[in-house]
Design a protein around this motif. Structure first.
Motif, PDB file in Angstrom:
ATOM      1  N   ALA A  43       0.915  -1.217  -0.118  1.00 38.27           N
ATOM      2  CA  ALA A  43      -0.162   0.072  -0.098  1.00 38.27           C
ATOM      3  C   ALA A  43       0.825   1.310   0.066  1.00 38.27           C
ATOM      4  O   ALA A  43       0.541   2.236  -0.487  1.00 38.27           O
ATOM      5  CB  ALA A  43      -0.902   0.112   1.207  1.00 38.27           C
ATOM      6  N   GLN A  44       1.907   1.315   0.705  1.00 35.51           N
ATOM      7  CA  GLN A  44       2.781   2.347   0.887  1.00 35.51           C
ATOM      8  C   GLN A  44       3.478   2.679  -0.401  1.00 35.51           C
ATOM      9  O   GLN A  44       3.848   3.951  -0.860  1.00 35.51           O
ATOM     10  CB  GLN A  44       3.850   2.087   1.956  1.00 35.51           C
ATOM     11  CG  GLN A  44       3.218   2.165   3.491  1.00 35.51           C
ATOM     12  CD  GLN A  44       4.352   1.935   4.340  1.00 35.51           C
ATOM     13  OE1 GLN A  44       5.441   1.644   3.971  1.00 35.51           O
ATOM     14  NE2 GLN A  44       4.090   1.711   5.559  1.00 35.51           N
TER      15      GLN A  44
ATOM     16  N   LEU B 284       0.943   4.059  -2.853  1.00 30.68           N
ATOM     17  CA  LEU B 284       0.849   5.479  -2.513  1.00 30.68           C
ATOM     18  C   LEU B 284       1.680   6.333  -3.219  1.00 30.68           C
ATOM     19  O   LEU B 284       1.338   7.389  -3.928  1.00 30.68           O
ATOM     20  CB  LEU B 284       0.628   5.637  -1.058  1.00 30.68           C
ATOM     21  CG  LEU B 284       0.545   7.199  -0.639  1.00 30.68           C
ATOM     22  CD1 LEU B 284      -0.867   7.798  -1.046  1.00 30.68           C
ATOM     23  CD2 LEU B 284       0.352   7.426   0.925  1.00 30.68           C
TER      24      LEU B 284
ATOM     25  N   ASN C 282      -5.377   4.480   0.969  1.00 28.41           N
ATOM     26  CA  ASN C 282      -4.245   3.779   1.726  1.00 28.41           C
ATOM     27  C   ASN C 282      -4.593   3.911   3.251  1.00 28.41           C
ATOM     28  O   ASN C 282      -4.184   2.955   3.628  1.00 28.41           O
ATOM     29  CB  ASN C 282      -2.940   4.744   1.366  1.00 28.41           C
ATOM     30  CG  ASN C 282      -1.781   4.063   1.832  1.00 28.41           C
ATOM     31  OD1 ASN C 282      -1.353   3.109   1.394  1.00 28.41           O
ATOM     32  ND2 ASN C 282      -1.398   4.374   3.135  1.00 28.41           N
TER      33      ASN C 282
END
Length: 314
Positions: free
Chosen positions: A158-159, A162, A190
């Motif tokens: 997810a990071q 993003l 996120n």
């Protein structure tokens, strides 16, 4: 009213600690009522114990209650063997740890189940309560480790997604206004926010250019009325409340009561000591951000500042 970043981190850790202290769920399955009650009494102090008298009923319990940490199932039951029942739980609940109780020798079924990863361990009947407790303790530790690794992988992906979105926006947007909505969407998704607004700032005031993300129904932009936003612009520091209903300075404000927002973080997007924009993330329940998520917010805010300035220069 306003919380500094250390205070926000402390409150978030307290909320996470309360969450961790909740009893883990366990499902016990046996067609013999006496055995079912014995299993319940054995583990009720340490677990939230769910009971089922058959594999079919157990599947219904899981459909209602969701994932459990440990399943203890008898092997020989009418309609469905324990190993057959457990195999049906694997696709939806891969991290759940499964234990079989068996009072007979059915080596082929047990070996197949263990080799395929469907069963963590089997215990012969009648079981030794101390042995069973020890096995369940190790099973719970295994479950927690699996969940931790799964969450770490999800978080890393997810990071990366993003940061990748922010960089991509900077590369393809031809005007700064075009970059606002995709960045707001990336942050909202996120951090599982119910609403997210990225709005430009000029001369220490919000202007009309904005990008909005909403998880469900459309949201209103009331940032010009919000004291956290004003303080974030002036102080150039993240402001927020992770539990607005418990905050007397914020809970009575009309825009919070009308929208149902219970947690709000306001992140100033700063480049060379100038506030370029405000990022507002809103949740309809008290915030449970982790420390690493707050660090990601700091890092991402810096990347957003670079993205906005590069887009303005196009």
């Amino acid at each position: 009213m306003e919380n500094s970043i250390p205070e926000i981190e402390t409150i978030c850790r307290q909320l996470m600690s309360l969450e961790r202290r909740k009893k883990a769920k366990m499902l016990v399955v046996d067609d013999e009522p006496d055995n079912l009650d014995l299993l319940y009494r054995t583990f009720r102090r340490d677990f939230q114990v769910l009971k089922a008298e058959s594999g079919i009923q157990a599947l219904e319990v899981l459909a209602t209650e969701g994932e459990v940490a440990v399943i203890i199932s008898d092997q020989r039951m009418p309609e469905m063997k324990g190993t057959e029942f457990l195999s049906k739980t694997v696709p939806q609940f891969p991290d759940t740890v499964r234990i079989i109780l068996t009072g007979f020798t059915d080596i082929e079924d047990l070996v197949d189940a263990i080799n395929s990863g469907q069963v963590y361990k089997y215990i012969t009947k009648p079981w030794d309560p101390l042995e069973l407790k020890a096995v369940v303790q190790r099973a719970t530790e295994t479950y927690e480790l699996l969940k931790q690794r799964t969450e770490e992988l999800r978080r890393a992906n997810a990071q990366m997604a993003l940061l990748s979105t922010i960089v991509q926006v900077a590369q393809v947007a031809t005007a700064v206004e075009e970059s606002l909505e995709p960045i707001a969407i990336a942050f909202g998704e996120n951090f599982a926010a119910d609403g997210c607004i990225l709005q430009l700032v000029a001369n220490n005031s919000l202007n009309s250019a904005q990008g909005i993300y909403s998880a469900d129904s459309p949201i209103e932009n009331w940032l010009t009325e919000d004291p956290l936003v004003k303080e974030a612009i002036v102080s150039k520091q993240i402001q927020g409340s992770v539990n607005i209903p418990a905050d007397p300075d914020l809970s009575a404000l009309n825009h919070y009561t009308a929208s149902g927002i219970q947690a709000h973080l306001v992140i100033p997007i700063i480049y060379r000591d100038h506030v370029l924009a405000i990022l507002s993330m809103q949740w309809k329940k008290p915030c449970q951000l982790r420390e690493d998520e707050i660090k990601l917010i700091h890092l991402s805010a810096q990347q957003v500042a670079l993205a906005l300035t590069s887009t303005q220069a196009v």
